[in-house]
Write a protein that holds these residues in place. Structure first.
Motif, PDB file in Angstrom:
ATOM      1  N   ASP A   1       0.818  -1.210   0.000  1.00 48.64           N
ATOM      2  CA  ASP A   1       0.000   0.000   0.000  1.00 48.64           C
ATOM      3  C   ASP A   1       0.851   1.259   0.000  1.00 48.64           C
ATOM      4  OD1 ASP A   1      -2.160   1.677   0.075  1.00 48.64           O
ATOM      5  OD2 ASP A   1      -2.611   1.373   2.187  1.00 48.64           O
ATOM      6  N   ASN A   2       0.724   2.041  -1.072  1.00 48.33           N
ATOM      7  CA  ASN A   2       1.330   3.366  -1.138  1.00 48.33           C
ATOM      8  C   ASN A   2       0.286   4.481  -1.083  1.00 48.33           C
ATOM      9  OD1 ASN A   2       4.207   2.727  -1.659  1.00 48.33           O
ATOM     10  ND2 ASN A   2       3.425   1.805  -3.539  1.00 48.33           N
ATOM     11  N   VAL A   3      -0.990   4.114  -1.105  1.00 47.52           N
ATOM     12  CA  VAL A   3      -2.048   5.094  -1.352  1.00 47.52           C
ATOM     13  C   VAL A   3      -3.035   5.220  -0.199  1.00 47.52           C
ATOM     14  CG1 VAL A   3      -3.965   5.701  -2.879  1.00 47.52           C
ATOM     15  CG2 VAL A   3      -1.835   4.805  -3.845  1.00 47.52           C
ATOM     16  N   GLY A   4      -3.484   4.097   0.374  1.00 52.40           N
ATOM     17  CA  GLY A   4      -4.497   4.148   1.418  1.00 52.40           C
ATOM     18  C   GLY A   4      -5.887   4.374   0.845  1.00 52.40           C
ATOM     19  N   GLY A   5      -6.806   4.802   1.696  1.00 52.28           N
ATOM     20  CA  GLY A   5      -8.141   5.170   1.258  1.00 52.28           C
ATOM     21  C   GLY A   5      -8.876   4.068   0.531  1.00 52.28           C
ATOM     22  N   GLU A   6      -9.433   4.404  -0.632  1.00 58.87           N
ATOM     23  CA  GLU A   6     -10.223   3.471  -1.416  1.00 58.87           C
ATOM     24  C   GLU A   6      -9.413   2.248  -1.821  1.00 58.87           C
ATOM     25  OE1 GLU A   6     -12.784   3.335  -5.631  1.00 58.87           O
ATOM     26  OE2 GLU A   6     -11.568   5.096  -5.119  1.00 58.87           O
ATOM     27  N   HIS A   7      -8.125   2.433  -2.080  1.00 57.89           N
ATOM     28  CA  HIS A   7      -7.281   1.298  -2.456  1.00 57.89           C
ATOM     29  C   HIS A   7      -7.162   0.286  -1.317  1.00 57.89           C
ATOM     30  CE1 HIS A   7      -6.012   3.718  -5.920  1.00 57.89           C
ATOM     31  NE2 HIS A   7      -5.467   2.619  -6.410  1.00 57.89           N
ATOM     32  N   LEU A   8      -6.967   0.774  -0.107  1.00 57.94           N
ATOM     33  CA  LEU A   8      -6.843  -0.128   1.036  1.00 57.94           C
ATOM     34  C   LEU A   8      -8.158  -0.874   1.269  1.00 57.94           C
ATOM     35  CD1 LEU A   8      -5.316  -1.291   3.431  1.00 57.94           C
ATOM     36  CD2 LEU A   8      -5.881   0.775   4.734  1.00 57.94           C
ATOM     37  N   GLU A   9      -9.259  -0.176   1.143  1.00 54.47           N
ATOM     38  CA  GLU A   9     -10.550  -0.825   1.321  1.00 54.47           C
ATOM     39  C   GLU A   9     -10.754  -1.926   0.280  1.00 54.47           C
ATOM     40  OE1 GLU A   9     -14.991   0.724   0.669  1.00 54.47           O
ATOM     41  OE2 GLU A   9     -14.035   1.574   2.464  1.00 54.47           O
ATOM     42  N   ALA A  10     -10.407  -1.625  -0.971  1.00 54.36           N
ATOM     43  CA  ALA A  10     -10.558  -2.622  -2.027  1.00 54.36           C
ATOM     44  C   ALA A  10      -9.658  -3.824  -1.787  1.00 54.36           C
ATOM     45  CB  ALA A  10     -10.236  -1.989  -3.382  1.00 54.36           C
ATOM     46  N   ALA A  11      -8.445  -3.575  -1.316  1.00 53.27           N
ATOM     47  CA  ALA A  11      -7.510  -4.670  -1.061  1.00 53.27           C
ATOM     48  C   ALA A  11      -8.000  -5.576   0.061  1.00 53.27           C
ATOM     49  CB  ALA A  11      -6.131  -4.110  -0.733  1.00 53.27           C
ATOM     50  N   ILE A  12      -8.517  -4.979   1.122  1.00 54.37           N
ATOM     51  CA  ILE A  12      -9.057  -5.782   2.220  1.00 54.37           C
ATOM     52  C   ILE A  12     -10.177  -6.683   1.704  1.00 54.37           C
ATOM     53  CG2 ILE A  12     -10.396  -5.657   4.361  1.00 54.37           C
ATOM     54  CD1 ILE A  12      -8.764  -3.141   5.061  1.00 54.37           C
ATOM     55  N   GLY A  13     -11.022  -6.135   0.852  1.00 56.50           N
ATOM     56  CA  GLY A  13     -12.110  -6.928   0.311  1.00 56.50           C
ATOM     57  C   GLY A  13     -11.637  -8.063  -0.576  1.00 56.50           C
ATOM     58  N   ALA A  14     -10.506  -7.860  -1.265  1.00 56.93           N
ATOM     59  CA  ALA A  14     -10.007  -8.859  -2.216  1.00 56.93           C
ATOM     60  C   ALA A  14      -9.063  -9.872  -1.590  1.00 56.93           C
ATOM     61  CB  ALA A  14      -9.287  -8.161  -3.374  1.00 56.93           C
ATOM     62  N   MET A  15      -8.625  -9.627  -0.360  1.00 59.48           N
ATOM     63  CA  MET A  15      -7.619 -10.498   0.236  1.00 59.48           C
ATOM     64  C   MET A  15      -8.169 -11.878   0.562  1.00 59.48           C
ATOM     65  SD  MET A  15      -5.172  -8.381   2.811  1.00 59.48           S
ATOM     66  CE  MET A  15      -3.855  -7.373   2.190  1.00 59.48           C
ATOM     67  N   LYS A  16      -7.313 -12.857   0.347  1.00 62.46           N
ATOM     68  CA  LYS A  16      -7.632 -14.231   0.710  1.00 62.46           C
ATOM     69  C   LYS A  16      -7.384 -14.439   2.207  1.00 62.46           C
ATOM     70  CE  LYS A  16      -5.844 -15.866  -3.768  1.00 62.46           C
ATOM     71  NZ  LYS A  16      -4.829 -16.758  -4.408  1.00 62.46           N
ATOM     72  N   LEU A  17      -7.733 -15.605   2.684  1.00 57.62           N
ATOM     73  CA  LEU A  17      -7.467 -15.968   4.067  1.00 57.62           C
ATOM     74  C   LEU A  17      -5.974 -15.815   4.362  1.00 57.62           C
ATOM     75  CD1 LEU A  17      -9.296 -17.161   6.356  1.00 57.62           C
ATOM     76  CD2 LEU A  17      -8.319 -19.396   5.776  1.00 57.62           C
ATOM     77  N   HIS A  18      -5.670 -15.179   5.490  1.00 57.45           N
ATOM     78  CA  HIS A  18      -4.298 -14.951   5.938  1.00 57.45           C
ATOM     79  C   HIS A  18      -3.514 -14.037   4.989  1.00 57.45           C
ATOM     80  CE1 HIS A  18      -4.855 -17.838   9.136  1.00 57.45           C
ATOM     81  NE2 HIS A  18      -5.153 -18.799   8.267  1.00 57.45           N
ATOM     82  N   GLY A  19      -4.226 -13.144   4.290  1.00 57.92           N
ATOM     83  CA  GLY A  19      -3.546 -12.159   3.456  1.00 57.92           C
ATOM     84  C   GLY A  19      -2.739 -11.184   4.291  1.00 57.92           C
ATOM     85  N   ARG A  20      -1.733 -10.572   3.666  1.00 58.58           N
ATOM     86  CA  ARG A  20      -0.853  -9.635   4.363  1.00 58.58           C
ATOM     87  C   ARG A  20      -0.745  -8.339   3.566  1.00 58.58           C
ATOM     88  NH1 ARG A  20       0.401 -14.344   2.530  1.00 58.58           N
ATOM     89  NH2 ARG A  20       2.552 -13.845   1.956  1.00 58.58           N
ATOM     90  N   ALA A  21      -0.758  -7.233   4.277  1.00 59.15           N
ATOM     91  CA  ALA A  21      -0.571  -5.926   3.650  1.00 59.15           C
ATOM     92  C   ALA A  21       0.608  -5.229   4.300  1.00 59.15           C
ATOM     93  CB  ALA A  21      -1.827  -5.076   3.782  1.00 59.15           C
ATOM     94  N   ALA A  22       1.527  -4.741   3.474  1.00 57.21           N
ATOM     95  CA  ALA A  22       2.626  -3.896   3.931  1.00 57.21           C
ATOM     96  C   ALA A  22       2.207  -2.453   3.679  1.00 57.21           C
ATOM     97  CB  ALA A  22       3.912  -4.225   3.178  1.00 57.21           C
ATOM     98  N   ILE A  23       2.025  -1.691   4.744  1.00 57.45           N
ATOM     99  CA  ILE A  23       1.526  -0.319   4.632  1.00 57.45           C
ATOM    100  C   ILE A  23       2.726   0.619   4.590  1.00 57.45           C
ATOM    101  CG2 ILE A  23      -0.063   1.389   5.536  1.00 57.45           C
ATOM    102  CD1 ILE A  23      -1.397  -1.280   4.884  1.00 57.45           C
ATOM    103  N   CYS A  24       3.058   1.079   3.393  1.00 65.33           N
ATOM    104  CA  CYS A  24       4.232   1.918   3.181  1.00 65.33           C
ATOM    105  C   CYS A  24       3.891   3.400   3.229  1.00 65.33           C
ATOM    106  CB  CYS A  24       4.857   1.567   1.825  1.00 65.33           C
ATOM    107  SG  CYS A  24       6.277   2.561   1.363  1.00 65.33           S
ATOM    108  N   GLY A  25       2.751   3.774   2.633  1.00 70.18           N
ATOM    109  CA  GLY A  25       2.348   5.174   2.590  1.00 70.18           C
ATOM    110  C   GLY A  25       0.878   5.287   2.297  1.00 70.18           C
TER     111      GLY A  25
END
Length: 332
Positions: A220-244
């Motif tokens: 994640d470099n963006v946050g906001g709508e992108h982070l929400e979309a990623a959470i929705g698309a993540m599989k079980l035990h998905g991981r997000a590196a929050i850079c910016g």
């Protein structure tokens, strides 16, 4: 070597910065004391994190001072002074950009070899930018071969490295978002399996089309709508590196949290913020692996270069508007 020009912070931005928040100041070239060096900067970096330092707020780094030069990554030639292991004529990497001549303790500079790579690369692909991508993807998000990776802000300096490193390390599918058709086309040329322009519609819909089976890793470099979309698309035990979270850096109002955070529980997701400074132990491994890919022609990098210290504020404002492809640099 008598005149030095610096960019000072004239006022603190309210919302989006403007040219009026900066001031070009002429000073004398500093004189080094014992153990100090004077560096004639050749390139300086402008980076999104600098926007946060313009606010008078407590953070992981001190705010920029008013009526004083800003700072940030820079590289240049030592023109005066000396220190253990550093002599006049050496090329060094340091943290006092936004000025033509920098005075610093020799211990805070790092010698680099200008014959191994263009000096600008040490501010990007072989510097903090590259290490951020490498550490965030492989250490923080612990990407494994065969996984699907989504990168927001993927045409930027960090994002473009993340996608390429993911492919080189065996990712099964890499998806990127960017802010223009030209940037989307560039991501495809860099080896991304799919890319989309986030201006074309809801990010969640574009991500669903690009990764119909879901994602394992989100950078994640963006946050906001992108982070929400990623959470929705993540599989079980998905991981997000929050850079910016550049989408909210200039917002005067607190951002709305992703509306689907409850999915973190059932999916057992890991959302982890990180700072590149915490991963210095990876530098040797990073330089060896990424340097090897560069020599073999397996990894590419883009630079957007603006000339002149007086244009450094314009370069920074352009970065916030997404006008850069790859690393945004100022050539002094």
């Amino acid at each position: 070597m008598t005149s030095n020009r610096e960019i000072h912070l004239a006022s603190r931005p309210q919302g989006w910065p403007t040219a009026d928040n900066f001031r070009l100041v002429e000073t004398e070239v500093p004189t080094p004391g014992p153990g100090q060096i004077v560096v004639r900067n050749q390139f300086m970096s402008v980076d999104p994190y600098m926007r946060g330092r313009m606010n008078d707020a407590k953070s992981y780094v001190p705010p920029f001072a008013l009526d004083a030069p800003l700072d940030g990554g820079a590289i240049g030639e030592v023109v005066a002074g000396g220190a253990d292991g550093i002599n006049v004529g050496d090329t060094v990497l340091h943290g006092l950009g936004w000025r033509e001549y920098a005075l610093l303790d020799g211990a805070s500079a790092r010698r680099v070899d200008p014959d191994l790579a263009p000096v600008s690369a040490y501010l990007g692909v072989l510097g903090m930018t590259g290490l951020t991508a490498y550490a965030g993807l492989l250490d923080v998000a612990a990407m494994q071969p065969g996984e699907t990776v989504f990168v927001s802000g993927a045409a930027g300096a960090v994002g473009s490295m993340v996608g390429q490193i993911a492919k080189l390390r065996g990712a099964g599918r890499v998806v990127g978002s960017a802010g223009s058709p030209a940037k989307v086309q560039r991501l495809t040329a860099l080896g991304f399996d799919a890319a989309f322009d986030y201006h074309d519609g809801p990010v969640r819909d574009a991500l669903k089309a690009a990764a119909p089976d879901g994602i394992d890793v989100y950078f994640d470099n963006v946050g906001g709508e992108h982070l929400e979309a990623a959470i929705g698309a993540m599989k079980l035990h998905g991981r997000a590196a929050i850079c910016g979270m550049i989408a909210q850096y200039n917002s005067a109002e607190p951002p709305a949290a992703p509306r689907n955070l409850a999915l973190v529980i059932g999916k057992r997701l890991t959302l982890r913020g990180f700072l590149v400074g915490d991963h210095g132990g990876l530098r040797e491994q990073f330089v060896a692996e990424v340097g090897g890919w560069l020599r073999e022609g397996r990894l590419s990098y883009d630079e957007t270069i603006v000339d002149g210290i007086g244009n450094a504020p314009d370069a920074f404002l352009g970065l916030l508007r997404g006008e850069n492809l790859g690393k945004m640099l100022v050539r002094l």
